[in-house]
Design a protein around this motif. Structure first.
Motif, PDB file in Angstrom:
ATOM      1  N   ALA A 244     -39.427  18.160 -19.267  1.00  0.00           N
ATOM      2  CA  ALA A 244     -38.403  19.035 -19.839  1.00  0.00           C
ATOM      3  C   ALA A 244     -37.370  18.288 -20.681  1.00  0.00           C
ATOM      4  O   ALA A 244     -36.623  18.917 -21.436  1.00  0.00           O
ATOM      5  CB  ALA A 244     -37.694  19.804 -18.728  1.00  0.00           C
ATOM      6  N   THR A 245     -37.323  16.974 -20.580  1.00  0.00           N
ATOM      7  CA  THR A 245     -36.375  16.192 -21.375  1.00  0.00           C
ATOM      8  C   THR A 245     -37.010  15.604 -22.634  1.00  0.00           C
ATOM      9  O   THR A 245     -36.353  14.892 -23.381  1.00  0.00           O
ATOM     10  CB  THR A 245     -35.760  15.062 -20.536  1.00  0.00           C
ATOM     11  N   GLY A 246     -38.299  15.876 -22.849  1.00  0.00           N
ATOM     12  CA  GLY A 246     -38.974  15.371 -24.031  1.00  0.00           C
ATOM     13  C   GLY A 246     -39.693  14.049 -23.831  1.00  0.00           C
ATOM     14  O   GLY A 246     -40.245  13.478 -24.780  1.00  0.00           O
ATOM     15  N   GLU A 247     -39.740  13.566 -22.594  1.00  0.00           N
ATOM     16  CA  GLU A 247     -40.470  12.323 -22.311  1.00  0.00           C
ATOM     17  C   GLU A 247     -41.969  12.615 -22.321  1.00  0.00           C
ATOM     18  O   GLU A 247     -42.437  13.546 -21.678  1.00  0.00           O
ATOM     19  CB  GLU A 247     -40.062  11.770 -20.952  1.00  0.00           C
ATOM     20  N   GLU A 248     -42.722  11.802 -23.045  1.00  0.00           N
ATOM     21  CA  GLU A 248     -44.162  12.014 -23.149  1.00  0.00           C
ATOM     22  C   GLU A 248     -44.894  11.482 -21.920  1.00  0.00           C
ATOM     23  O   GLU A 248     -44.640  10.372 -21.461  1.00  0.00           O
ATOM     24  CB  GLU A 248     -44.712  11.342 -24.410  1.00  0.00           C
ATOM     25  N   ILE A 249     -45.814  12.308 -21.445  1.00  0.00           N
ATOM     26  CA  ILE A 249     -46.644  11.926 -20.293  1.00  0.00           C
ATOM     27  C   ILE A 249     -48.004  11.408 -20.766  1.00  0.00           C
ATOM     28  O   ILE A 249     -48.516  10.404 -20.277  1.00  0.00           O
ATOM     29  CB  ILE A 249     -46.854  13.121 -19.339  1.00  0.00           C
ATOM     30  N   ALA A 250     -48.611  12.130 -21.725  1.00  0.00           N
ATOM     31  CA  ALA A 250     -49.935  11.743 -22.228  1.00  0.00           C
ATOM     32  C   ALA A 250     -50.189  12.434 -23.566  1.00  0.00           C
ATOM     33  O   ALA A 250     -49.574  13.458 -23.877  1.00  0.00           O
ATOM     34  CB  ALA A 250     -51.023  12.123 -21.221  1.00  0.00           C
ATOM     35  N   ARG A 251     -51.123  11.849 -24.326  1.00  0.00           N
ATOM     36  CA  ARG A 251     -51.555  12.434 -25.598  1.00  0.00           C
ATOM     37  C   ARG A 251     -53.072  12.611 -25.579  1.00  0.00           C
ATOM     38  O   ARG A 251     -53.791  11.845 -24.926  1.00  0.00           O
ATOM     39  CB  ARG A 251     -51.170  11.551 -26.782  1.00  0.00           C
ATOM     40  N   TYR A 252     -53.523  13.614 -26.362  1.00  0.00           N
ATOM     41  CA  TYR A 252     -54.948  13.922 -26.428  1.00  0.00           C
ATOM     42  C   TYR A 252     -55.297  14.320 -27.868  1.00  0.00           C
ATOM     43  O   TYR A 252     -54.431  14.729 -28.649  1.00  0.00           O
ATOM     44  CB  TYR A 252     -55.307  15.082 -25.491  1.00  0.00           C
ATOM     45  N   ARG A 253     -56.591  14.251 -28.187  1.00  0.00           N
ATOM     46  CA  ARG A 253     -57.043  14.642 -29.529  1.00  0.00           C
ATOM     47  C   ARG A 253     -58.479  15.151 -29.456  1.00  0.00           C
ATOM     48  O   ARG A 253     -59.287  14.662 -28.661  1.00  0.00           O
ATOM     49  CB  ARG A 253     -56.956  13.461 -30.494  1.00  0.00           C
ATOM     50  N   ARG A 254     -58.781  16.149 -30.288  1.00  0.00           N
ATOM     51  CA  ARG A 254     -60.134  16.682 -30.363  1.00  0.00           C
ATOM     52  C   ARG A 254     -60.344  17.305 -31.739  1.00  0.00           C
ATOM     53  O   ARG A 254     -59.396  17.757 -32.379  1.00  0.00           O
ATOM     54  CB  ARG A 254     -60.363  17.731 -29.271  1.00  0.00           C
TER      55      ARG A 254
END
Length: 309
Positions: free
Chosen positions: A20-30
């Protein structure tokens, strides 16, 4: 609760999970599948299912895409992913995924991202422009997307180029939308390449034209000067109508200093004011702003129940 932001483009789907504070947990792409609408939905739902498994957290979801939702029909309009036009994507996804989905135009998500924790953080009104293959516009007011009464606000790529004159801008341009002299036909990577070809007779990509200009090629320099004048006229029109606190520029062309040098001065000369104060800056989150904005869209929809995206 974590928040999933999906940026659906013509070639790829990029996703980020944030708190909720904008901290990234993970990224994905497809890869984006555009054979037909059922294939698109299947691939997108499979992508979300994969992210859910890896996240192991409840996910609230926002989606950024080219085009938007028609307030008249609730269906997708004006998307260059043609299989989406006329489809009730929101309802279809909510039924398939069994969760609420918030959808907005990708340029609006870009503006929201930069307003929440990017180059426009702390500004009340942020106008975002994406300069890539095309030209998109979006606006955030008090860290909420502003779409206008009928969903057409900030569509700066499809207004007529301000102060168009053949002598200064080259021949008439017919936009893919069917209208004449849309800004996107001039102020975009595609527009830069097409207008250079009209000027020189040589087919070149936008990066090639910029490199030629850096090497002193006179026709490339002439076209770059035209581009900057056209962009300045667009920005001045935006300021005269909207008067945002800040203008944030993103997209691939925003990484080219040659295109942005002297832009504030050229814009200010055309603004109806005694002193031009509007900062014109490059996006902080770059290509990530679309998916981050989609995640912020989900965050805002949870924290402000009056929000309508």
């Amino acid at each position: 609760m974590h928040y999933l932001g999906l940026d659906i483009g013509g070639t790829k789907m990029a996703a980020v999970v944030m708190n909720a504070t904008g901290e990234e947990i993970a990224r994905y792409r497809r890869t984006t599948v555009k054979i037909d609408y059922p294939a698109f939905i299947d691939e997108l739902c499979d992508f979300v299912a994969e992210i859910r498994v890896q996240s192991q957290q409840p996910l609230s979801m926002g989606i950024a895409l080219p085009g938007g939702i028609s307030p008249a029909s609730g269906k997708i309009k004006n998307s260059n992913i043609l299989v989406l036009n006329g489809q009730d994507l929101k309802t279809d996804l909510e039924q398939r995924l069994d969760t609420a989905v918030v959808i907005a135009n990708d340029a609006n998500c870009f503006a929201l991202s930069e307003a929440c924790d990017g180059a426009g953080k702390g500004a009340e009104v942020v106008f975002g422009i994406t300069l890539g293959t095309g030209c998109g516009g979006g606006m955030s007011v008090k860290q909420q997307i502003f779409t206008g009464a009928w969903g057409n606000a900030a569509e700066c790529g499809h207004i007529t180029l301000p102060d168009y004159a053949e002598r200064q801008d080259g021949p008439l341009a017919i936009c893919y939308c069917g209208r004449q002299n849309c800004v996107e036909s001039f102020v975009s990577g595609t527009g830069l390449a097409e207008r250079y070809f009209r000027l020189s007779g040589e087919p070149r990509t936008a990066p090639e034209i910029i490199r030629l200009a850096q090497q002193g090629d006179p026709q490339a320099l002439q076209q770059i000067a035209r581009f900057k004048s056209q962009l300045a006229r667009l920005l001045a029109t935006i300021v005269n109508i909207v008067d945002p606190n800040i203008i944030v520029i993103g997209g691939g062309l925003s990484n080219e200093p040659l295109l942005l040098e002297g832009l504030a001065e050229a814009t200010g000369e055309r603004v109806f004011t005694d002193r031009f104060l509007t900062p014109i800056v490059v996006a902080q989150h770059g290509d990530s702003s679309g998916m981050r904005g989609a995640a912020w869209l989900a965050i805002r929809s949870q924290t402000d129940r009056s929000f309508a995206g």
